[in-house]
Structures are given as C-alpha cells and as structure tokens.
Write a protein that holds these residues in place. Structure first.
Motif, PDB file in Angstrom:
ATOM      1  N   LEU A  17      20.720   5.619  17.140  1.00  0.00           N
ATOM      2  CA  LEU A  17      19.564   4.776  16.824  1.00  0.00           C
ATOM      3  C   LEU A  17      18.732   4.537  18.072  1.00  0.00           C
ATOM      4  N   SER A  18      17.426   4.584  17.909  1.00  0.00           N
ATOM      5  CA  SER A  18      16.514   4.307  19.011  1.00  0.00           C
ATOM      6  C   SER A  18      16.343   2.801  19.174  1.00  0.00           C
ATOM      7  N   THR A  19      16.260   2.372  20.435  1.00  0.00           N
ATOM      8  CA  THR A  19      16.013   0.953  20.734  1.00  0.00           C
ATOM      9  C   THR A  19      14.665   0.784  21.429  1.00  0.00           C
ATOM     10  N   ARG A  20      13.878   1.842  21.461  1.00  0.00           N
ATOM     11  CA  ARG A  20      12.625   1.841  22.201  1.00  0.00           C
ATOM     12  C   ARG A  20      11.713   0.680  21.797  1.00  0.00           C
ATOM     13  N   GLU A  21      11.602   0.398  20.491  1.00  0.00           N
ATOM     14  CA  GLU A  21      10.677  -0.650  20.047  1.00  0.00           C
ATOM     15  C   GLU A  21      11.145  -2.060  20.418  1.00  0.00           C
ATOM     16  N   LEU A  22      12.388  -2.213  20.854  1.00  0.00           N
ATOM     17  CA  LEU A  22      12.862  -3.529  21.294  1.00  0.00           C
ATOM     18  C   LEU A  22      12.335  -3.862  22.691  1.00  0.00           C
ATOM     19  N   ALA A  23      11.960  -2.829  23.446  1.00  0.00           N
ATOM     20  CA  ALA A  23      11.266  -2.952  24.737  1.00  0.00           C
ATOM     21  C   ALA A  23      11.965  -3.836  25.758  1.00  0.00           C
ATOM     22  N   ARG A  24      13.267  -3.920  25.712  1.00  0.00           N
ATOM     23  CA  ARG A  24      14.038  -4.718  26.689  1.00  0.00           C
ATOM     24  C   ARG A  24      13.542  -6.150  26.782  1.00  0.00           C
ATOM     25  N   ARG A  25      13.076  -6.674  25.667  1.00  0.00           N
ATOM     26  CA  ARG A  25      12.633  -8.068  25.626  1.00  0.00           C
ATOM     27  C   ARG A  25      13.654  -8.868  24.830  1.00  0.00           C
ATOM     28  N   PRO A  26      14.424  -9.740  25.491  1.00  0.00           N
ATOM     29  CA  PRO A  26      15.416 -10.539  24.776  1.00  0.00           C
ATOM     30  C   PRO A  26      14.784 -11.272  23.586  1.00  0.00           C
ATOM     31  N   GLY A  27      15.465 -11.186  22.460  1.00  0.00           N
ATOM     32  CA  GLY A  27      14.971 -11.828  21.242  1.00  0.00           C
ATOM     33  C   GLY A  27      14.351 -10.854  20.264  1.00  0.00           C
ATOM     34  N   ASN A  28      13.846  -9.712  20.754  1.00  0.00           N
ATOM     35  CA  ASN A  28      13.310  -8.706  19.837  1.00  0.00           C
ATOM     36  C   ASN A  28      14.446  -8.155  18.988  1.00  0.00           C
ATOM     37  N   GLN A  29      14.139  -7.945  17.720  1.00  0.00           N
ATOM     38  CA  GLN A  29      15.190  -7.533  16.795  1.00  0.00           C
ATOM     39  C   GLN A  29      14.621  -6.597  15.736  1.00  0.00           C
ATOM     40  N   ARG A  30      15.487  -5.716  15.221  1.00  0.00           N
ATOM     41  CA  ARG A  30      15.129  -4.876  14.078  1.00  0.00           C
ATOM     42  C   ARG A  30      16.396  -4.578  13.297  1.00  0.00           C
ATOM     43  N   THR A  31      16.204  -4.296  12.025  1.00  0.00           N
ATOM     44  CA  THR A  31      17.350  -3.953  11.186  1.00  0.00           C
ATOM     45  C   THR A  31      17.255  -2.493  10.779  1.00  0.00           C
ATOM     46  N   VAL A  32      18.420  -1.911  10.561  1.00  0.00           N
ATOM     47  CA  VAL A  32      18.508  -0.514  10.150  1.00  0.00           C
ATOM     48  C   VAL A  32      19.526  -0.434   9.012  1.00  0.00           C
ATOM     49  N   ALA A  33      19.112   0.170   7.919  1.00  0.00           N
ATOM     50  CA  ALA A  33      20.010   0.456   6.806  1.00  0.00           C
ATOM     51  C   ALA A  33      19.883   1.938   6.516  1.00  0.00           C
ATOM     52  N   ARG A  34      20.988   2.652   6.639  1.00  0.00           N
ATOM     53  CA  ARG A  34      20.946   4.094   6.378  1.00  0.00           C
ATOM     54  C   ARG A  34      22.316   4.601   5.976  1.00  0.00           C
ATOM     55  N   THR A  35      22.285   5.732   5.306  1.00  0.00           N
ATOM     56  CA  THR A  35      23.502   6.424   4.917  1.00  0.00           C
ATOM     57  C   THR A  35      23.662   7.612   5.851  1.00  0.00           C
ATOM     58  N   VAL A  36      24.831   7.700   6.476  1.00  0.00           N
ATOM     59  CA  VAL A  36      25.098   8.786   7.421  1.00  0.00           C
ATOM     60  C   VAL A  36      26.351   9.530   6.977  1.00  0.00           C
ATOM     61  N   PRO A  37      26.450  10.825   7.298  1.00  0.00           N
ATOM     62  CA  PRO A  37      27.650  11.574   6.934  1.00  0.00           C
ATOM     63  C   PRO A  37      28.786  11.259   7.912  1.00  0.00           C
ATOM     64  N   ALA A  38      29.977  11.080   7.375  1.00  0.00           N
ATOM     65  CA  ALA A  38      31.142  10.825   8.227  1.00  0.00           C
ATOM     66  C   ALA A  38      31.428  12.056   9.080  1.00  0.00           C
ATOM     67  N   PRO A  39      31.828  11.835  10.329  1.00  0.00           N
ATOM     68  CA  PRO A  39      32.192  12.976  11.176  1.00  0.00           C
ATOM     69  C   PRO A  39      33.375  13.736  10.572  1.00  0.00           C
ATOM     70  N   SER A  40      33.470  15.016  10.882  1.00  0.00           N
ATOM     71  CA  SER A  40      34.564  15.824  10.348  1.00  0.00           C
ATOM     72  C   SER A  40      35.325  16.509  11.478  1.00  0.00           C
ATOM     73  N   GLY A  41      36.363  17.216  11.109  1.00  0.00           N
ATOM     74  CA  GLY A  41      37.176  17.936  12.089  1.00  0.00           C
ATOM     75  C   GLY A  41      37.928  16.982  12.986  1.00  0.00           C
ATOM     76  N   ASP A  42      37.944  17.281  14.280  1.00  0.00           N
ATOM     77  CA  ASP A  42      38.656  16.448  15.252  1.00  0.00           C
ATOM     78  C   ASP A  42      38.047  15.058  15.383  1.00  0.00           C
ATOM     79  N   ALA A  43      36.796  14.896  14.978  1.00  0.00           N
ATOM     80  CA  ALA A  43      36.113  13.608  15.091  1.00  0.00           C
ATOM     81  C   ALA A  43      36.256  12.756  13.831  1.00  0.00           C
ATOM     82  N   GLU A  44      37.044  13.211  12.851  1.00  0.00           N
ATOM     83  CA  GLU A  44      37.200  12.486  11.592  1.00  0.00           C
ATOM     84  C   GLU A  44      37.671  11.058  11.839  1.00  0.00           C
TER      85      GLU A  44
END
Length: 191
Positions: A17-44
């Motif tokens: 996830l990018s944090t660029r829009e938070l701009a290192r300003r304490p108090g800035n916040q954003r939410t993210v809701a997404r579906t991601v594929p679970a890692p497979s193989g050795d990273a399962e």
C-alpha cells in the motif's frame, strides 16, 4: 516499456500500500478495503500440512493507515478462509478466520528505525508498506496447533484406521493374548 520490469513494480503487488498521500503529517489518515490473493508456495500463510490459507484464495483487508510521528500506524482486520485436516480423524476441514491488525511501520531515519532492529518492527520502503508479513503473523498466532473437525471428534480406530464416527457403536477387534498366538496357528480355523 520493459514488461518484465513493470511486472515487478511494488504497485503491482496488492499487498503493498502507498502512504504517499499521508505526506508524513501526523493525523492524516486513509482507509483501504481490498481483496488480495493469499501467497502460495513457500510463502503460504499457516502451518504447512496442518492448516493454511490456501494460496491464491481471497484475503479481505479492511485497514486504516494513520500517519504518526514515527511512521504509519496500520490497524484493522483481515478475513480469510482456512483449509486443513482434522488432527484426530484426518477429515478435511475449513473455517473462516478474522484477525485484528495493529502495526507501526517506521519512517526511514526516524528514532524508531534507528533504535530498533530490522526484524523488530517493519519499515516503510519508498513510501510503501507491505502487509504480507503483518497479516501472516496475525493469522498464524490464531491458528490451532491441532485443528479439529469438531471438539468431540473421536478420531480413528487404532486397529483398522477407520473413523470412529463412521463405525457402528459395537465396533471392535478380537484381541488375542500373544502367548496364545502360537497355539492358535496350530489349531484348525473355525471361520
């Protein structure tokens, strides 16, 4: 554009996830809701051979990213479907798991980054955070070491290996005292 290079960009990884829009300003916040594929193989994610989040299956992330003085604090939940086998009867099992996430990702050159080891706290890299390890750690700590299909699972018959749940209530095996085994071999069969 070189396609091999573009396929390896951090933006292509849905766990990053990018944090660029938070701009290192304490108090800035954003939410993210997404579906991601679970890692497979050795990273399962999970306990391989016992219970895991199958590779490629959906992991639902619902997180909040908040800029704080020392980095970006990520909080929220991750939902996934577990698959494995009962440790008593070996039947396939599946169940849903939801874990809470709460992790500080340290800014480069912050006091937190300078005073902690790299494996103690995750870091922001190029204004991005990778949630893979954070979610993996949260899920693994919630997994049962010996998953059961149900709490009162009777397991397997030690003689024939069949599931007790599938056997009749009078199921049993003839037990012959080993001292009499030689005598039985000499007698004619009555079967």
């Amino acid at each position: 554009m070189n396609t091999a290079r573009s396929q390896n960009r951090p933006d292509d990884n849905p766990w990053v996830l990018s944090t660029r829009e938070l701009a290192r300003r304490p108090g800035n916040q954003r939410t993210v809701a997404r579906t991601v594929p679970a890692p497979s193989g050795d990273a399962e994610i999970g306990l391989t051979g016992v219970i895991t989040v199958p590779g490629g299956s959906d992991v639902e992330l619902d997180v909040s990213l908040e800029s704080v003085t020392e980095g970006v604090y990520v909080s929220g939940t991750a939902d996934a479907r577990l698959a494995g086998e009962c440790s008593r009867c070996l039947e396939p099992i599946g169940e849903d798991v939801q874990v809470r996430i709460g992790e500080l990702f340290a800014y480069p050159d912050s006091v937190t980054e300078e005073t902690t080891d790299a494996d103690e706290i995750p870091r922001l890299v190029d204004e991005r955070i990778d949630l893979t390890q954070t979610v993996r750690d949260a899920i693994v700590t919630e997994l049962p070491m010996a998953p059961l299909c149900r709490e009162d699972c009777p397991g397997l018959c030690v003689e024939c290996g069949e599931r007790w749940a599938d056997l009749p209530s009078d199921h049993g095996h003839e037990t012959l005292d080993p001292r009499w085994a030689a005598l039985r071999e000499r007698l004619p069969s009555t079967d």
